[in-house]
Design a protein around this motif. Structure first.
Motif, PDB file in Angstrom:
ATOM      1  N   LEU A 260       0.881  -1.134  -0.173  1.00  0.00           N
ATOM      2  CA  LEU A 260       0.158  -0.075  -0.173  1.00  0.00           C
ATOM      3  C   LEU A 260       0.913   1.262  -0.186  1.00  0.00           C
ATOM      4  O   LEU A 260       1.826   1.512   0.708  1.00  0.00           O
ATOM      5  N   PRO A 261       0.699   2.183  -0.942  1.00  0.00           N
ATOM      6  CA  PRO A 261       1.460   3.317  -1.045  1.00  0.00           C
ATOM      7  C   PRO A 261       0.861   4.281  -0.018  1.00  0.00           C
ATOM      8  O   PRO A 261      -0.269   4.421   0.302  1.00  0.00           O
ATOM      9  N   GLY A 262       1.835   5.275   0.861  1.00  0.00           N
ATOM     10  CA  GLY A 262       1.442   6.459   1.468  1.00  0.00           C
ATOM     11  C   GLY A 262       1.038   5.836   2.870  1.00  0.00           C
ATOM     12  O   GLY A 262       0.939   4.610   3.307  1.00  0.00           O
ATOM     13  N   PRO A 263       0.515   6.949   3.642  1.00  0.00           N
ATOM     14  CA  PRO A 263      -0.072   6.527   4.929  1.00  0.00           C
ATOM     15  C   PRO A 263      -1.233   5.456   4.907  1.00  0.00           C
ATOM     16  O   PRO A 263      -2.028   5.624   4.021  1.00  0.00           O
ATOM     17  N   HIS A 264      -1.337   4.679   5.644  1.00  0.00           N
ATOM     18  CA  HIS A 264      -2.203   3.263   5.793  1.00  0.00           C
ATOM     19  C   HIS A 264      -2.175   2.545   7.170  1.00  0.00           C
ATOM     20  O   HIS A 264      -1.195   2.643   7.959  1.00  0.00           O
ATOM     21  N   ALA A 265      -3.277   2.158   7.200  1.00  0.00           N
ATOM     22  CA  ALA A 265      -3.420   1.042   8.719  1.00  0.00           C
ATOM     23  C   ALA A 265      -3.120  -0.134   8.137  1.00  0.00           C
ATOM     24  O   ALA A 265      -3.072  -0.562   7.038  1.00  0.00           O
ATOM     25  N   HIS A 266      -2.792  -1.053   9.362  1.00  0.00           N
ATOM     26  CA  HIS A 266      -2.234  -2.270   9.139  1.00  0.00           C
ATOM     27  C   HIS A 266      -3.278  -3.428   9.341  1.00  0.00           C
ATOM     28  O   HIS A 266      -4.003  -3.215  10.244  1.00  0.00           O
ATOM     29  N   GLY A 267      -3.155  -4.527   8.745  1.00  0.00           N
ATOM     30  CA  GLY A 267      -4.153  -5.625   8.884  1.00  0.00           C
ATOM     31  C   GLY A 267      -3.355  -6.811   9.383  1.00  0.00           C
ATOM     32  O   GLY A 267      -2.228  -6.885   8.965  1.00  0.00           O
ATOM     33  N   TYR A 268      -3.819  -7.824  10.099  1.00  0.00           N
ATOM     34  CA  TYR A 268      -3.200  -8.923  10.724  1.00  0.00           C
ATOM     35  C   TYR A 268      -3.997 -10.259  10.526  1.00  0.00           C
ATOM     36  O   TYR A 268      -5.147 -10.134  10.359  1.00  0.00           O
ATOM     37  N   TYR A 269      -3.310 -11.326  10.532  1.00  0.00           N
ATOM     38  CA  TYR A 269      -3.982 -12.866  10.470  1.00  0.00           C
ATOM     39  C   TYR A 269      -3.460 -13.454  11.685  1.00  0.00           C
ATOM     40  O   TYR A 269      -2.343 -13.448  12.070  1.00  0.00           O
ATOM     41  N   ARG A 270      -4.432 -14.203  12.554  1.00  0.00           N
ATOM     42  CA  ARG A 270      -3.953 -14.828  13.785  1.00  0.00           C
ATOM     43  C   ARG A 270      -4.182 -16.490  13.350  1.00  0.00           C
ATOM     44  O   ARG A 270      -5.276 -16.625  12.864  1.00  0.00           O
ATOM     45  N   TYR A 271      -3.092 -17.270  13.776  1.00  0.00           N
ATOM     46  CA  TYR A 271      -3.332 -18.570  13.427  1.00  0.00           C
ATOM     47  C   TYR A 271      -2.460 -19.497  14.345  1.00  0.00           C
ATOM     48  O   TYR A 271      -1.507 -18.890  15.194  1.00  0.00           O
ATOM     49  N   GLN A 272      -2.792 -20.749  14.313  1.00  0.00           N
ATOM     50  CA  GLN A 272      -2.091 -21.647  15.411  1.00  0.00           C
ATOM     51  C   GLN A 272      -0.894 -22.281  14.644  1.00  0.00           C
ATOM     52  O   GLN A 272      -1.164 -22.946  13.526  1.00  0.00           O
ATOM     53  N   ASP A 273       0.217 -22.372  15.222  1.00  0.00           N
ATOM     54  CA  ASP A 273       1.442 -22.961  14.570  1.00  0.00           C
ATOM     55  C   ASP A 273       1.983 -23.994  15.869  1.00  0.00           C
ATOM     56  O   ASP A 273       2.512 -23.496  17.021  1.00  0.00           O
ATOM     57  N   ALA A 274       1.804 -25.289  15.631  1.00  0.00           N
ATOM     58  CA  ALA A 274       2.480 -26.037  16.601  1.00  0.00           C
ATOM     59  C   ALA A 274       2.025 -25.924  18.035  1.00  0.00           C
ATOM     60  O   ALA A 274       2.614 -25.824  18.851  1.00  0.00           O
ATOM     61  N   GLY A 275       0.586 -25.414  18.008  1.00  0.00           N
ATOM     62  CA  GLY A 275      -0.132 -25.249  19.323  1.00  0.00           C
ATOM     63  C   GLY A 275       0.082 -23.864  20.042  1.00  0.00           C
ATOM     64  O   GLY A 275      -0.497 -23.729  20.890  1.00  0.00           O
ATOM     65  N   PRO A 356     -10.319  -7.665   0.747  1.00  0.00           N
ATOM     66  CA  PRO A 356      -9.649  -8.795   0.136  1.00  0.00           C
ATOM     67  C   PRO A 356      -9.703  -9.915   1.302  1.00  0.00           C
ATOM     68  O   PRO A 356     -10.534  -9.848   1.898  1.00  0.00           O
ATOM     69  N   PRO A 357      -8.894 -10.825   0.732  1.00  0.00           N
ATOM     70  CA  PRO A 357      -8.998 -12.223   1.612  1.00  0.00           C
ATOM     71  C   PRO A 357      -9.028 -12.032   3.254  1.00  0.00           C
ATOM     72  O   PRO A 357      -9.716 -12.808   3.803  1.00  0.00           O
ATOM     73  N   HIS A 358      -8.085 -11.122   3.640  1.00  0.00           N
ATOM     74  CA  HIS A 358      -8.120 -11.115   5.128  1.00  0.00           C
ATOM     75  C   HIS A 358      -7.661  -9.427   5.504  1.00  0.00           C
ATOM     76  O   HIS A 358      -6.981  -8.805   4.874  1.00  0.00           O
ATOM     77  N   SER A 359      -8.240  -9.218   6.513  1.00  0.00           N
ATOM     78  CA  SER A 359      -7.775  -8.005   7.470  1.00  0.00           C
ATOM     79  C   SER A 359      -8.249  -6.665   7.076  1.00  0.00           C
ATOM     80  O   SER A 359      -8.136  -5.752   7.926  1.00  0.00           O
ATOM     81  N   TYR A 360      -8.857  -6.410   5.892  1.00  0.00           N
ATOM     82  CA  TYR A 360      -9.013  -5.122   5.460  1.00  0.00           C
ATOM     83  C   TYR A 360     -10.709  -5.196   5.143  1.00  0.00           C
ATOM     84  O   TYR A 360     -11.237  -6.371   4.508  1.00  0.00           O
ATOM     85  N   GLY A 361     -11.314  -4.079   5.393  1.00  0.00           N
ATOM     86  CA  GLY A 361     -12.636  -4.045   4.787  1.00  0.00           C
ATOM     87  C   GLY A 361     -13.075  -2.535   4.306  1.00  0.00           C
ATOM     88  O   GLY A 361     -12.599  -1.621   5.016  1.00  0.00           O
TER      89      GLY A 361
END
Length: 419
Positions: A260-275, A356-361
């Motif tokens: 994303l160019p210029g100022p923007h907020a960030h999105g995240y994805y949370r998942y489990q890895d090895a518990g 998009p698939p995750h984290s933004y609307g």
């Protein structure tokens, strides 16, 4: 991606679908609690609106943060000018608020742009709205019963290349657009023809014109149609026909761009890895997966400019705008727009939201004359469970009531997520 809000009757089914934009979000336990930001007086706001105080709007966007969203930026335009504000945080663990006109991944808000390009070509006599799509792109081997109108109306029956859930609960996989498999492949580049050919290799959901099913394939195919008829790229036509004439300098077709160019907020994805639970910043992602269907980068100002100009009759001749805004089928979908009745004291709005698939609307709503609009972006920590899917419609319903119903409680029903 799949995008929020038409028919309430689809709610239960829709939440099971693979690429549904429910915008379900949950902040990581233990992160800094996001605060609320006041209306940003440093933003470019018309003088008539600069001094407006709308605590009810600030409270409405704070409700998103209270429900678990990381951040939100909102722009409301009415006869008095613009009100802009934000709530939450730009990045997890930091205190800076989201920019009030920052860039974001707009998701399926792209579809009205693509539909407008197609309808402009219809107005010029270069495309027939009820002509077979196969006549323009013969090499794809399309069913000749599929018309241009069916693409824009989601009545073609074409399989959605991101996968399909059927009424009996079975799932036909496509390109991974959610979950850990998407996470591991989020920088992969896809060609539009590759996406469409994958969809065509799968059985159609129904005979053309006999039902309605929201499918990204329709709009990626519309992109190929635009490029074939004009001899120019989708991005060039978007610039030439919409962005440049309207002065929309914050919007672009992302193509293979992942940043994303210029100022923007960030999105995240949370998942489990090895518990262990892990959270990854997914602000960078390649949206060639959704070419023509969900790959725009935009701002709240630009989305206001577009939807206001569209409904104000500046982009299409009146007969074609009327066709675009005519609701059809169980989705209440026109040609690239959802038609939503907000109930008594509110009236009708024309809208398209997306993610998009995750984290933004993204949210984009307009009154019929284009003089009152609501445009917004939210960011969140997504997960495979889509944790707060029931909270999002409530928060959107409250916001719609404030903007389009003069704050009358109960006038705007809870926003019903669609596909």
């Amino acid at each position: 991606m799949k995008t929020p809000f038409p028919a309430a009757s689809t709610e239960t089914k829709v939440f099971r679908r693979v690429a549904v934009t429910t915008l379900a979000a949950a902040l990581l336990a233990g992160t800094v609690a996001p605060g609320v930001a006041a209306a940003d007086s440093s933003a470019a706001v018309p003088k008539a609106a600069a001094g407006q105080d709308h605590p009810e709007l600030q409270e409405a966007i704070q409700a998103f943060v209270d429900a678990g969203f990381a951040g939100m930026q909102l722009r409301v335009h009415d006869e008095q000018g613009d009100w802009v504000g934000s709530a939450g945080v730009r990045k997890l663990g930091q205190s800076a608020k989201p920019p009030t006109n920052g860039r974001f991944w707009a998701g399926s808000v792209s579809k009205p742009f693509t539909a407008t390009l197609v309808l402009q070509l219809v107005a010029e006599g270069k495309i027939g709205l009820d002509a077979p799509v196969a006549g323009y792109v013969p090499k794809l081997g399309l069913d000749r019963r599929i018309t241009v109108r069916m693409l824009l109306q989601h009545t073609s029956g074409l399989f959605d290349y991101t996968g399909e859930y059927y009424d009996d609960g079975t799932f036909a996989p496509g390109i991974p657009a959610t979950g850990n498999e998407w996470l591991n492949n989020r920088f992969r580049t896809y060609r539009p023809e590759e996406l469409v050919r994958l969809a065509l290799s799968k059985p159609a959901r129904f005979e053309p014109g006999t039902d309605q099913n929201y499918s990204n394939t329709n709009y990626t195919l519309a992109l190929l149609l635009i490029e074939k008829v004009t001899g120019r790229s989708y991005a060039e036509e978007l610039q030439r026909r919409i962005l440049r004439p309207l002065g929309m300098r914050g919007t672009m077709a992302a193509g293979t761009r992942a940043q994303l160019p210029g100022p923007h907020a960030h999105g995240y994805y949370r998942y489990q890895d090895a518990g262990q639970w892990k959270t990854v910043d997914v602000t960078r992602q390649n949206l060639s997966l959704l070419a023509g269907a969900g790959d725009l980068i935009s701002t709240t100002q630009d989305l206001h400019t577009f939807i206001s100009a569209l409904n104000g009759g500046k982009l299409l001749p009146a007969p074609l705008l009327a066709e675009m805004r005519k609701p059809y089928g169980k989705l209440g979908y026109g040609l690239g727009l959802f038609v939503q009745d907000l109930g008594p004291n509110c009236g009708t709005v024309y809208q398209h939201n997306g993610s998009p698939p995750h984290s933004y609307g993204a949210l984009m709503y307009s009154s019929p004359d284009g003089k009152r609009t609501l445009t917004a972006s939210v960011t969140y920590v997504d997960d495979a469970a889509r944790s707060l899917r029931n909270e999002f419609p409530k928060a959107v319903g409250r916001l719609l009531a404030e903007v389009f119903c003069d704050g009358q409680a109960g006038s705007a029903d809870e926003a019903k997520p669609a596909q």
